[in-house]
Every structure is written in C-alpha cells, then in structure tokens.
Scaffold this motif. Structure first.
Motif, short mmCIF file in Angstrom:
data_model
loop_
_atom_site.label_atom_id
_atom_site.label_comp_id
_atom_site.label_asym_id
_atom_site.label_seq_id
_atom_site.Cartn_x
_atom_site.Cartn_y
_atom_site.Cartn_z
N ASP A 71 0.83 -1.21 0.00
CA ASP A 71 0.00 0.00 0.00
C ASP A 71 0.86 1.26 0.00
OD1 ASP A 71 -2.19 -1.60 0.02
OD2 ASP A 71 -2.82 -1.14 2.08
N SER A 117 2.56 1.57 -3.43
CA SER A 117 1.59 1.79 -4.51
C SER A 117 1.23 3.26 -4.64
CB SER A 117 0.33 0.97 -4.27
OG SER A 117 0.63 -0.40 -4.30
N ALA A 118 1.23 3.97 -3.52
CA ALA A 118 0.85 5.39 -3.55
C ALA A 118 1.92 6.24 -4.23
CB ALA A 118 0.62 5.88 -2.11
N ALA A 119 3.15 5.74 -4.30
CA ALA A 119 4.25 6.55 -4.83
C ALA A 119 4.85 5.99 -6.13
CB ALA A 119 5.36 6.65 -3.78
N PRO A 154 4.49 7.67 4.85
CA PRO A 154 4.70 8.23 3.52
C PRO A 154 5.75 9.33 3.49
CG PRO A 154 2.35 7.99 3.96
CD PRO A 154 3.06 7.66 5.24
#
Ligand code: CTP
Ligand code: MG
Length: 216
Positions: free
Chosen positions: A44, A47-49, A107
């Motif tokens: 997760d 995946s965001a970056a 993050p």
C-alpha cells in the motif's frame, strides 16, 4: 513518458523470507497484522508513490490478495530483490526497495528518499542515530565499547536510480540491504532522516508491539 523529469518509479518489496526469528509457521510477510498480511502494508505504501510494485514472495506461495505483481523470491534477500528487479522494464528510472518487515514506514519517508533522488542523488537511504551503547564482544566477554558518534541504523525504503541498482546487483552478491552493494562498488549513498515509527519486525515481541500500534 519516460523522458519526463520525474521518470517512472517502480517499487520492490522483498517479502520472501521465512521469518525464522519470528516463528509462527507462516512466512513473516504473510503473518497477520491488524487482520491482514504484513506484506500488504508495504504494498500500500509503495503503490501510492510508484507506477508499479513487484513483491518477491516465498517460492510457491500464493498471494492473490496482495494487489501487486508477485514473483517467487530467492534464497537470500539480495537474490529476492534481483528476481524482482529482472521484471522491471528499461523505462523505469527510479526504484524504491522496501522490506515487508517494516509495515509502519510513513509516507513522509518515501517522500524524503524520492525527493533526494529527483534532486540528483543516485542512492538514498533513511537512517536513524544509534541510541544504545554498542559493545564489541567475543562470546560473553566485552572487548571494547564502540564509538557510535558516526554510526546510524539503516531503514528502508531505500531509493535508487534503476541503472545503478541493476549494476550493483549484476555480480550476484549478498548483503543485508541494497545500499551495501552500491557501497562496495564505490557509489555514493546519501542519507536522509528515517523515522522512529518505521520499526523492523523481527522477533515475536516486535509483533506484539506491532499489534498494539495497529490498534483494535
Ligand atoms: N527476504 C526476502 N528473501 C529472502 C530473505 C528475506 O525477500 N530470501 C525479505 C524478508 O521477507 C523481509 C526482508 O527481506 O521482508 C528483511 O529480512 P528479514 O527481516 O531477515 O526477514 P526474514 O528473512 O523473513 O526473517 P528471518 O531472518 O528471521 O528468517
Ligand atoms: Mg532474514
């Protein structure tokens, strides 16, 4: 567009370890944490970056629910990273490698390593100062106290220009992180601040703590 200033970013999650020190009869990354497999936290986060994420899973281990490309890992962490790296297209410019064993990386750490990479560095790792007093020992006897003033503890995600990471892995060497492979070929590895929340889950007590941190 691979020619863009930002370039394509790939994420690799080494998750193929047996988790011998944690125990439990299931590979560590597939132990449940907050009711879901530990590996899903790293997926997760990346995946965001990242434009794509590849997970190196224990060979033969079916992981349909991870939400990333899964490749069978190797006998060592470095071998697992290599097998995932081999799947990446040539137009990938940056690679983030993040251990499944660190489910709490925030993050902000991803942003720090990626920002430094985009600013021109070729290898960037998050680190924390060492707080324990360190001793060199033989068996149970203390030989010396180690000066810790220039020592740091290395975390993941570690970020690399893809070409440099590929070069570092070409010889098939093993190390406990990817930066070590670059260091041994003389490449400059830069540090950014890590995060104390970014715990590495290794022994059973770490999982007890992790369940408390995840909350009910
Ligand atoms: N890893 C891997 N392939 C291996 C060994 C380790 O992808 N052959 C991964 C682990 O899944 C973990 C990370 O590398 O996410 C860091 O390794 P470690 O914390 O040592 O995990 P394990 O090797 O699973 O644990 P142990 O050493 O206790 O068996
Ligand atoms: Mg291990």
């Amino acid at each position: 567009m691979s020619l863009s200033r930002t370039g394509r970013v790939a994420g690799i999650v080494p998750a193929a370890g047996a988790g011998v020190r944690l125990g439990g009869g299931v590979p560590k990354a597939w132990r449940l944490l907050g009711g879901r497999p530990m590996v899903s936290y790293a997926v997760d986060l990346l995946s965001a970056a990242c434009d794509l994420v590849v997970v190196a899973a224990p060979p033969g281990f079916d992981a349909p629910d991870v939400g990333a490309t899964v490749v069978p890992g190797g006998a060592t962490r470095s071998a697992s990273v290599r097998l995932a790296l081999a799947l990446l297209d040539d137009d990938v410019e940056y690679v983030l490698v993040h251990d499944a064993a660190r489910p709490f990386a925030p993050p902000s750490v991803v942003a720090r390593v990626l920002d430094a990479l985009r600013a021109g560095e070729q290898a960037v790792i998050p680190v924390l100062p060492v707080t324990d007093t360190l001793k060199r020992v033989v068996g149970t006897e203390v030989l010396a106290t180690v000066d810790r003033s220039d020592l740091v503890a290395a975390q993941t995600p570690q970020a690399f220009r893809a070409a440099v990471l590929r070069q570092a892995h070409r010889e098939g060497a093993d190390a406990t992180d990817d930066a070590a492979l670059l260091e041994s070929m003389g490449a400059t590895v830069r540090t950014v601040p890590g995060d104390p929340r970014n715990l590495k889950l290794t022994v059973p007590h770490d999982l007890v703590l992790a369940e408390i941190l995840v909350g009910p």
